[in-house]
Design a protein around this motif. Structure first.
Motif, PDB file in Angstrom:
ATOM      1  N   GLU A 129      47.973  13.230   9.709  1.00 49.11           N
ATOM      2  CA  GLU A 129      48.396  12.822   8.370  1.00 49.11           C
ATOM      3  C   GLU A 129      49.228  13.950   7.775  1.00 49.11           C
ATOM      4  N   MET A 130      50.267  13.592   7.043  1.00 49.20           N
ATOM      5  CA  MET A 130      51.143  14.600   6.464  1.00 49.20           C
ATOM      6  C   MET A 130      50.403  15.485   5.456  1.00 49.20           C
ATOM      7  N   TYR A 131      50.629  16.781   5.563  1.00 51.22           N
ATOM      8  CA  TYR A 131      50.037  17.735   4.622  1.00 51.22           C
ATOM      9  C   TYR A 131      50.701  17.581   3.271  1.00 51.22           C
ATOM     10  N   TYR A 132      49.893  17.330   2.256  1.00 50.40           N
ATOM     11  CA  TYR A 132      50.418  17.207   0.892  1.00 50.40           C
ATOM     12  C   TYR A 132      49.282  17.581  -0.056  1.00 50.40           C
ATOM     13  N   ASP A 133      49.356  18.799  -0.587  1.00 53.01           N
ATOM     14  CA  ASP A 133      48.252  19.312  -1.399  1.00 53.01           C
ATOM     15  C   ASP A 133      48.351  18.933  -2.868  1.00 53.01           C
ATOM     16  N   LYS A 134      49.341  18.150  -3.247  1.00 54.32           N
ATOM     17  CA  LYS A 134      49.496  17.744  -4.650  1.00 54.32           C
ATOM     18  C   LYS A 134      48.979  16.316  -4.826  1.00 54.32           C
ATOM     19  N   GLY A 135      47.676  16.173  -4.751  1.00 54.64           N
ATOM     20  CA  GLY A 135      47.087  14.856  -4.951  1.00 54.64           C
ATOM     21  C   GLY A 135      45.970  14.540  -3.975  1.00 54.64           C
ATOM     22  N   TRP A 136      46.074  15.049  -2.726  1.00 52.61           N
ATOM     23  CA  TRP A 136      45.035  14.779  -1.733  1.00 52.61           C
ATOM     24  C   TRP A 136      43.909  15.805  -1.850  1.00 52.61           C
ATOM     25  N   THR A 137      42.676  15.317  -1.852  1.00 57.12           N
ATOM     26  CA  THR A 137      41.495  16.177  -1.891  1.00 57.12           C
ATOM     27  C   THR A 137      40.573  15.782  -0.741  1.00 57.12           C
ATOM     28  N   ALA A 138      40.037  16.784  -0.050  1.00 56.15           N
ATOM     29  CA  ALA A 138      39.148  16.530   1.084  1.00 56.15           C
ATOM     30  C   ALA A 138      37.699  16.734   0.667  1.00 56.15           C
ATOM     31  N   TYR A 139      36.809  15.930   1.256  1.00 57.02           N
ATOM     32  CA  TYR A 139      35.377  16.034   0.971  1.00 57.02           C
ATOM     33  C   TYR A 139      34.600  15.975   2.285  1.00 57.02           C
ATOM     34  N   VAL A 140      33.580  16.822   2.376  1.00 57.01           N
ATOM     35  CA  VAL A 140      32.652  16.778   3.513  1.00 57.01           C
ATOM     36  C   VAL A 140      31.290  16.411   2.958  1.00 57.01           C
ATOM     37  N   ASP A 141      30.798  15.256   3.330  1.00 59.44           N
ATOM     38  CA  ASP A 141      29.521  14.741   2.835  1.00 59.44           C
ATOM     39  C   ASP A 141      29.490  14.704   1.308  1.00 59.44           C
ATOM     40  N   GLY A 142      30.610  14.321   0.727  1.00 61.68           N
ATOM     41  CA  GLY A 142      30.677  14.176  -0.723  1.00 61.68           C
ATOM     42  C   GLY A 142      31.020  15.430  -1.491  1.00 61.68           C
ATOM     43  N   GLU A 143      31.065  16.576  -0.817  1.00 61.62           N
ATOM     44  CA  GLU A 143      31.386  17.848  -1.467  1.00 61.62           C
ATOM     45  C   GLU A 143      32.834  18.223  -1.164  1.00 61.62           C
ATOM     46  N   GLU A 144      33.568  18.629  -2.205  1.00 64.51           N
ATOM     47  CA  GLU A 144      34.968  19.003  -2.001  1.00 64.51           C
ATOM     48  C   GLU A 144      35.076  20.172  -1.017  1.00 64.51           C
ATOM     49  N   ALA A 145      36.033  20.090  -0.100  1.00 62.62           N
ATOM     50  CA  ALA A 145      36.198  21.104   0.938  1.00 62.62           C
ATOM     51  C   ALA A 145      37.664  21.518   1.033  1.00 62.62           C
ATOM     52  N   PRO A 146      37.942  22.790   1.349  1.00 59.67           N
ATOM     53  CA  PRO A 146      39.329  23.240   1.471  1.00 59.67           C
ATOM     54  C   PRO A 146      39.970  22.737   2.759  1.00 59.67           C
ATOM     55  N   TYR A 147      41.267  22.642   2.745  1.00 58.12           N
ATOM     56  CA  TYR A 147      42.003  22.280   3.954  1.00 58.12           C
ATOM     57  C   TYR A 147      43.313  23.056   3.977  1.00 58.12           C
ATOM     58  N   PHE A 148      44.000  23.061   5.110  1.00 61.06           N
ATOM     59  CA  PHE A 148      45.220  23.853   5.243  1.00 61.06           C
ATOM     60  C   PHE A 148      46.217  23.089   6.100  1.00 61.06           C
ATOM     61  N   ARG A 149      47.430  23.615   6.173  1.00 61.31           N
ATOM     62  CA  ARG A 149      48.472  22.973   6.964  1.00 61.31           C
ATOM     63  C   ARG A 149      48.433  23.475   8.399  1.00 61.31           C
ATOM     64  N   ALA A 150      48.621  22.566   9.327  1.00 61.56           N
ATOM     65  CA  ALA A 150      48.664  22.922  10.746  1.00 61.56           C
ATOM     66  C   ALA A 150      49.836  22.220  11.396  1.00 61.56           C
ATOM     67  N   ASP A 151      50.395  22.860  12.428  1.00 61.68           N
ATOM     68  CA  ASP A 151      51.508  22.264  13.186  1.00 61.68           C
ATOM     69  C   ASP A 151      52.673  21.885  12.279  1.00 61.68           C
ATOM     70  N   TYR A 152      52.887  22.693  11.256  1.00 61.23           N
ATOM     71  CA  TYR A 152      54.023  22.601  10.339  1.00 61.23           C
ATOM     72  C   TYR A 152      53.947  21.452   9.338  1.00 61.23           C
ATOM     73  N   LEU A 153      53.321  20.326   9.701  1.00 63.34           N
ATOM     74  CA  LEU A 153      53.365  19.177   8.809  1.00 63.34           C
ATOM     75  C   LEU A 153      52.068  18.396   8.699  1.00 63.34           C
ATOM     76  N   LEU A 154      51.012  18.786   9.429  1.00 65.52           N
ATOM     77  CA  LEU A 154      49.768  18.025   9.402  1.00 65.52           C
ATOM     78  C   LEU A 154      48.672  18.749   8.618  1.00 65.52           C
ATOM     79  N   ARG A 155      47.574  18.031   8.387  1.00 61.78           N
ATOM     80  CA  ARG A 155      46.422  18.597   7.689  1.00 61.78           C
ATOM     81  C   ARG A 155      45.369  19.052   8.699  1.00 61.78           C
TER      82      ARG A 155
END
Length: 204
Positions: A113-139
């Motif tokens: 999925e395209m990396y886009y940090d202006k709107g997308w939020t990740a959650y692990v078991d309901g708790e917000e979790a950080p994410y980063f960009r990989a391979d130039y364009l993915l999450r």
């Protein structure tokens, strides 16, 4: 082809070298919706990240810009491999993604999925979790050991402000409609009364 694989390209349109006739070819090496990698290849800058895509095995490694060092420790790129680890997508909507993971050790998952940090939020078991960009364009994100549910939710930036304006506008329209209906009813009542007076003139 490696880039097509991480984009989960399932079909490729090719052409016959002699006849030039086009045909659809199934790509059996597409990485899928998400996968775990065995190693992280850190580079400095987006240009170096893009160039590294041509030299790294993107099925087993992920290229990461060093600027994401505040999210993932760039001093320990190695990951404890778990051959039985799995990550599967179970729900997909334009603004919501859901995955189930199973791993004996902590893993790094890459999502097609395209990396886009202006709107997308990740959650692990309901708790917000950080994410980063990989391979130039993915999450990508670090996934704890065990069984977990990963969710991605999209909420447009400044959505609350826009929602407030929309609500105020909707209320104004409803009030205007209510006033218009009330005014129309009063007008109809007056016309009805005037008609009744005309139909029954006073006698002298």
């Amino acid at each position: 082809i490696e880039v097509l694989n991480i984009l989960n390209t399932k079909y490729i349109i090719d052409a016959d070298a002699q006849t030039g006739e086009r045909y659809v070819m199934v790509n059996p090496d597409a990485n899928g919706a998400a996968w775990f990698v065995d190693n992280l290849f850190f580079v400095k800058g987006a240009a170096a990240e893009l160039e590294a895509l041509a030299t790294v095995d993107l099925r087993r490694e992920a290229v990461v810009d060093e600027r994401f060092g505040d999210i993932i420790d760039i001093s320990t790129p190695g990951i404890t491999t778990d051959s039985l680890a799995a990550v599967n997508i179970v729900e997909y909507r334009p603004n919501y993604l859901k995955y189930e993971t199973l791993a004996a050790t902590e893993q790094v998952a890459v999502f097609s999925e395209m990396y886009y940090d202006k709107g997308w939020t990740a959650y692990v078991d309901g708790e917000e979790a950080p994410y980063f960009r990989a391979d130039y364009l993915l999450r990508a994100m670090v996934v704890p050991a065990g069984t977990h549910t990963i969710e991605w939710r999209f909420r447009a930036p400044r959505f609350a402000a826009v929602e407030g304006v929309t609500l105020a506008a909707s209320i104004a329209i409803l009030l205007w409609l209510a006033v218009a209906i009330l005014f129309d009813r009063r007008k109809n009542c007056r016309q009805k009364n005037d008609t009744q007076k005309t139909d029954h003139p006073k006698t002298i």
